[in-house]
Each structure stands twice: as structure tokens, then as C-alpha cells.
Design a protein around this motif. Structure first.
Motif, mmCIF file in Angstrom:
data_model
loop_
_atom_site.group_PDB
_atom_site.id
_atom_site.type_symbol
_atom_site.label_atom_id
_atom_site.label_comp_id
_atom_site.label_asym_id
_atom_site.label_seq_id
_atom_site.Cartn_x
_atom_site.Cartn_y
_atom_site.Cartn_z
ATOM 1 N N UNK A 23 27.218 52.516 12.959
ATOM 2 C CA UNK A 23 27.483 52.716 11.528
ATOM 3 C C UNK A 23 26.276 53.341 10.851
ATOM 4 N N UNK A 24 25.080 52.928 11.297
ATOM 5 C CA UNK A 24 23.869 53.469 10.707
ATOM 6 C C UNK A 24 23.852 54.974 10.903
ATOM 7 N N UNK A 38 29.233 69.487 9.858
ATOM 8 C CA UNK A 38 28.879 69.070 11.223
ATOM 9 C C UNK A 38 29.836 69.644 12.241
ATOM 10 N N UNK A 39 29.312 69.833 13.433
ATOM 11 C CA UNK A 39 30.109 70.497 14.452
ATOM 12 C C UNK A 39 31.040 69.575 15.229
ATOM 13 N N UNK A 40 30.685 68.300 15.357
ATOM 14 C CA UNK A 40 31.421 67.468 16.308
ATOM 15 C C UNK A 40 31.589 66.040 15.818
ATOM 16 N N UNK A 41 32.528 65.325 16.457
ATOM 17 C CA UNK A 41 32.652 63.894 16.209
ATOM 18 C C UNK A 41 31.533 63.186 16.973
ATOM 19 N N UNK A 42 31.203 61.959 16.524
ATOM 20 C CA UNK A 42 30.134 61.203 17.182
ATOM 21 C C UNK A 42 30.720 60.251 18.204
ATOM 22 N N UNK A 43 30.111 60.227 19.364
ATOM 23 C CA UNK A 43 30.586 59.318 20.402
ATOM 24 C C UNK A 43 29.550 58.223 20.592
ATOM 25 N N UNK A 44 29.973 56.963 20.464
ATOM 26 C CA UNK A 44 29.051 55.836 20.609
ATOM 27 C C UNK A 44 28.814 55.472 22.064
ATOM 28 N N UNK A 45 27.977 54.446 22.282
ATOM 29 C CA UNK A 45 27.728 53.926 23.630
ATOM 30 C C UNK A 45 29.018 53.329 24.199
ATOM 31 N N UNK B 44 34.195 56.593 9.549
ATOM 32 C CA UNK B 44 34.657 55.271 10.003
ATOM 33 C C UNK B 44 34.974 55.362 11.501
ATOM 34 N N UNK B 45 34.406 54.469 12.328
ATOM 35 C CA UNK B 45 34.620 54.627 13.771
ATOM 36 C C UNK B 45 36.025 54.223 14.222
ATOM 37 N N UNK B 46 36.484 54.872 15.288
ATOM 38 C CA UNK B 46 37.741 54.521 15.928
ATOM 39 C C UNK B 46 37.362 54.091 17.341
ATOM 40 N N UNK B 47 37.909 52.962 17.789
ATOM 41 C CA UNK B 47 37.486 52.408 19.074
ATOM 42 C C UNK B 47 38.557 52.616 20.130
ATOM 43 N N UNK B 48 38.201 53.299 21.204
ATOM 44 C CA UNK B 48 39.142 53.552 22.299
ATOM 45 C C UNK B 48 38.888 52.555 23.428
ATOM 46 N N UNK B 77 35.060 50.515 26.730
ATOM 47 C CA UNK B 77 35.329 50.690 25.300
ATOM 48 C C UNK B 77 34.350 51.715 24.750
ATOM 49 N N UNK B 78 34.838 52.672 23.970
ATOM 50 C CA UNK B 78 33.930 53.652 23.362
ATOM 51 C C UNK B 78 34.379 53.924 21.925
ATOM 52 N N UNK B 79 33.402 54.010 21.004
ATOM 53 C CA UNK B 79 33.706 54.356 19.614
ATOM 54 C C UNK B 79 33.556 55.856 19.412
#
Ligand SMILES: [Cu+2]
Lengths: 368, 106
Positions: A23-24, A38-45, B44-48, B77-79
């Protein structure tokens, strides 16, 4: 969200931290986004999900997932009629659909070779080799995407491709319409099956697609076993069925009664062909990926694979046991399996149980 | 200086609250997405969640919201956080029948 309740507190906590982190970044980027697109969506860990239910592995439960369907599905915008199918069958077997008058659809998708052609690479109208092997068209009614690389969405769209292709039947569509219209027998068949449009592109597409949907794999010993006849297949094949569904992971891709997921995987073959990757060049896993073929009538259509590079079922099984080329695009489901010699021969015995009774496909008499 | 510190605390507190609110989840059991359409705010994140028995490869080529999760193994799981308002087509490269849409609003 009951699945989260199954995690340990530590996992929960790190999840929270990660979410905060994400979120940060998200907030930071939102702020940035106001000034700069921005060019892309963000992918988390990526993290683990603990409440995963394991798939069923009991033999009886597995067998339930292989029951044959009762009816052939036809699309609402091209429903089955016997006249359409009969016309489609004549067109399918007619070499006059090719410019040289020597090649029909059945030259490359022949009932004599499990609706393939028994060649490693297809040979076209000018006796030139095409890029890939002719796939079977058996059970195409259940297909949701066509060609080795998935470039065709349905059978109606597919039908004109090989007719017009310079390297296949090499027949310009206008010339074909003229040729068919000059044959009185065809004029009346088209008029009966398609009173609204007669001899036309639309009618050729719909008739060929309808006939192909009626080509269904024959009742196989495997089907009799699924229906409860314990004597229908040998013990080796029954053991092979279990290996197929468990240790060898074959059913992760060759799924269901027609043994395909209609999906794309790189199984580690040495061919330079990029397959599906041609359309999705940025997706690593689609490089060298091809559509999973169904395994019905498999014994009658060797050699195997999109390039016809493997000539026997034993060698196919050896390929999977070895895992092929370990590259980034290779499916996570492919890799050394550590099968025993007995497991390998059981798998082959199982694959052999998928071929139906010999069908006497009657080649139609063609209109003059 | 003090002002900056207060501001930081305020933002951090806000973030914590934000994080505590569960994000929207998409499951992939049986080679299908659990939702056909979701609406999200930009950022807002979406979680797969891959709760299936096979790997999936979720991606989008929609302008400004491109991403590629690569192979997501069962149990992972990835956001994904979409930053650009608009309609996003989310697909699985391996299984072409898996398709869903995300509507990202301001
Ligand atoms: Cu998938």
C-alpha cells in the motif's frame, strides 16, 4: 474470509507487513501518477496460500472425471442439420477444393491415420512441406481454440484457411465458388442445406465445420473400463492410468475424457518453433508453447508432436521422464519424473487403451 | 521538522488502517477466475490466489496496466495494483478460456 483463519499468527503478521509495504508503494505511485502517467500495474511479492485443497487421487474418484459426454455440442449460430453435415462430408473428401485437384482436407486429416496424416510434417498442394505436423481433427467439436499455436478461434473460421493457403490447397475463394457452382450435384446440395445462401463462402464454412463436429473418437476399451467393465483393459493399463494421474502429472494438461486442457505449454522439445510465443512475445512461458493435443486414437497417428519429432509412444514417455530442455519457458509441470521401467511400460499400455474400435469411415460419393 | 514527523505518523496510521481492510480476492480453482468482473479504485490492490492444482500465468496487455505474473504455482498468492483508470482485460496465458475484466476507477 475463512482461509485466513487457517494461517499461523506469524504468517498473518508478515502478510500484514507486506500489505502495508504494497500500500505504501501504491500510495507513493498514486502521488507520482498525478504528475506522470505510469506504464504498468504493480506486482507485489508472491506468498503462500495455506488452505489449498489437494486434488482427488483415489482411482474411483478419478475415473468419474473421464466419463464420455452424451451429446456433441453445436454452436447456436451454426446448429446441426443432417443436410449440412452431409454436404460438409462431401466437401471434406473432395480434392476439387484444391487448385491442382489432388488435395482434400482428408489428404492431411485422414480417417486412416486417426484423422491426421501419419507424416512428421504435412505436405501441401505443390508437394512442399508445411511448417508443422497435421493434427488430428477428432473431437474438434469440443475444442475451444484451434491450431498448434491457437491462432484460430473456431471451426467456421478455420475452414477457409487451408483452402486458400498457397502452401496447402492453393485455391482462391472466387475460383472455388465458380468451380463448385459449375457442378450441378453441388448446386442442389447447397440449395437444400442452405436455402438462404446457396453456393457461398458462408455455406462452405458452416458445412465443413458441422461435418467435422460429427467426427468423434470411437468407443475405446478405456471407456468400457470407465463404465465398469473391469475386464476391458489389462492390469498394466489400469496401473498406467494411476501413474498418468499422479506421479507423471500427465493429467495436469491431458485432462478429462478427451485428454486435453486446450491450453498452451512448452514441454521442452528442441524445436526452434516459438508456437504461441509468436502472438505473446513478452510472456516467457508462451515461448515454445503449443496446444495440448487430445490423446484419443493416439496409436493410429504417430509420429507425435507439432514437428513429428517423436516416432513412438515409448519415446514420448522417455521424453517426459527426462523432462526435455530445461529453459525458462518450460512448463513447471515438466521436469525429470524418475519413473521406473515398469511405470513407463504401464503408461504406454494405458495410452494404447484410448484407441477406439476400428471405424469403417465410408468415403462419400462425390457430386458430378 | 516536527511537522514532517507528524505528517509521517499520520500517513503511516492511514496506511495501517488501509492495510487492515482486506483486498479483493480472485481465486483460480478449476481453471476459472472466481469473478468475471471487479471494480477497483486506482491504487487498490487485487489479490490473485492460485488455489488450483495446476500453475497459471495471469497477465494483461491493457494500456497502462500491463503486467505478467509469470508462472504462479498452486498455493501462491500475489497482489496486483492497477494505477491507470480504465478497463483492464486480465487473462491466463496458459489457459485461454480464463478471462476476466477489472474496471479501475479514479
Ligand atoms: Cu490458467
Amino acid at each position: 474470509m475463512h482461509w485466513r483463519g487457517q494461517r499461523s499468527f506469524a504468517v498473518e503478521n508478515s502478510w500484514l507487513l507486506q500489505s502495508c509495504f504494497v500500500s505504501l508503494i501504491a500510495v507513493l505511485f498514486t502521488v507520482l501518477a498525478e504528475t506522470k502517467a505510469l506504464a504498468e500495474a504493480l506486482v507485489g511479492e508472491t506468498r503462500t496460500y495455506d488452505a489449498l485443497s489437494r486434488p482427488e487421487t483415489g482411482t474411483e474418484a478419478l475415473k468419474q472425471t473421464y466419463k464420455r459426454p452424451g451429446l456433441i455440442p453445436f454452436p447456436a449460430d451454426n446448429p446441426y442439420t443432417p443436410k449440412k453435415a452431409a454436404l460438409g462430408k462431401k466437401l471434406y473428401f473432395d480434392p476439387r477444393l484444391s487448385s491442382s485437384g489432388t488435395q482434400s482436407c482428408a489428404s492431411c486429416h485422414s480417417p486412416a491415420f486417426g484423422w491426421g496424416d501419419g507424416l512428421s510434417i504435412a505436405v501441401g498442394d505443390k508437394m512442399e512441406k508445411l511448417a508443422r505436423r497435421s493434427p488430428t481433427i477428432v473431437n474438434a467439436a469440443w475444442g475451444s481454440i484451434f491450431m498448434w499455436d491457437g491462432r484460430v478461434p473456431d471451426l467456421e473460421e478455420q475452414a477457409l484457411g487451408p483452402i486458400m493457403s498457397a502452401s496447402e490447397m492453393n485455391m482462391p475463394i472466387d475460383a472455388l465458388l465458380v468451380r463448385l457452382s459449375s457442378i450441378p450435384g453441388y448446386r442442389s446440395l447447397f440449395a437444400e442445406a442452405f436455402p438462404e445462401y446457396g453456393v457461398s463462402v458462408q455455406a462452405i464454412k458452416q458445412a465443413l465445420a458441422t461435418y467435422q463436429r460429427t467426427i468423434v473418437s470411437g468407443w475405446a476399451p478405456f471407456d468400457a473400463w470407465i463404465e465398469g467393465d473391469e475386464m476391458a483393459i489389462p492390469e498394466e493399463a489400469k496401473r498406467g492410468f494411476v501413474v498418468f494421474n499422479t506421479k507423471a502429472k500427465c493429467s495436469s494438461c491431458h485432462a478429462g475424457w478427451n485428454f486435453t486442457d486446450d491450453s498452451f505449454h512448452d514441454i521442452g522439445l528442441p524445436s526452434p518453433d516459438m508456437g504461441r510465443g509468436k502472438f505473446l512475445p513478452t510472456i516467457v512461458k508462451m515461448q515454445h508453447a503449443f496446444k495440448t493435443p487430445g490423446l484419443r486414437e493416439i496409436t493410429s497417428r504417430a509420429p507425435y508432436m507439432h514437428d513429428g519429432s517423436i516416432d513412438t509412444l515409448s519415446k514420448v514417455v522417455e521424453h517426459y521422464d527426462d523432462g526435455g530442455i530445461n529453459r525458462e519457458s518450460r512448463s513447471d509441470l515438466i521436469g525429470p519424473l524418475g519413473l521406473t521401467e515398469a511405470e513407463k511400460s504401464d503408461l504406454v499400455a494405458f495410452l494404447k487403451s484410448l484407441s477406439g474400435e476400428e471405424t469403417t469411415a465410408i468415403v462419400p460419393e462425390l457430386p458430378r | 521538522m516536527r511537522l514532517i514527523a507528524y505528517a509521517t505518523i499520520a500517513v503511516a496510521a492511514g496506511l495501517l488502517c488501509g492495510a487492515a481492510a482486506p483486498s479483493k480476492m480472485i481465486y483460480q480453482k478449476g481453471r476459472t477466475f472466481s469473478e468475471k468482473l471487479v471494480q477497483l479504485k486506482a491504487g487498490e490492490p487485487l489479490t490473485f490466489v492460485n488455489n488450483d492444482s495446476v500453475p497459471h500465468n495471469i497477465y494483461s496487455l491493457s494500456d497502462g496496466n500491463e503486467f505478467d505474473l509469470g508462472s504462479q504455482k498452486p498455493g501462491m498468492i500475489t497482489d496486483v495494483t492497477f494505477m491507470q483508470p480504465g478497463d483492464v482485460d486480465v487473462l491466463c496465458a496458459i489457459h485461454p478460456r480464463m478471462k476476466m475484466s477489472v474496471k479501475v476507477v479514479d
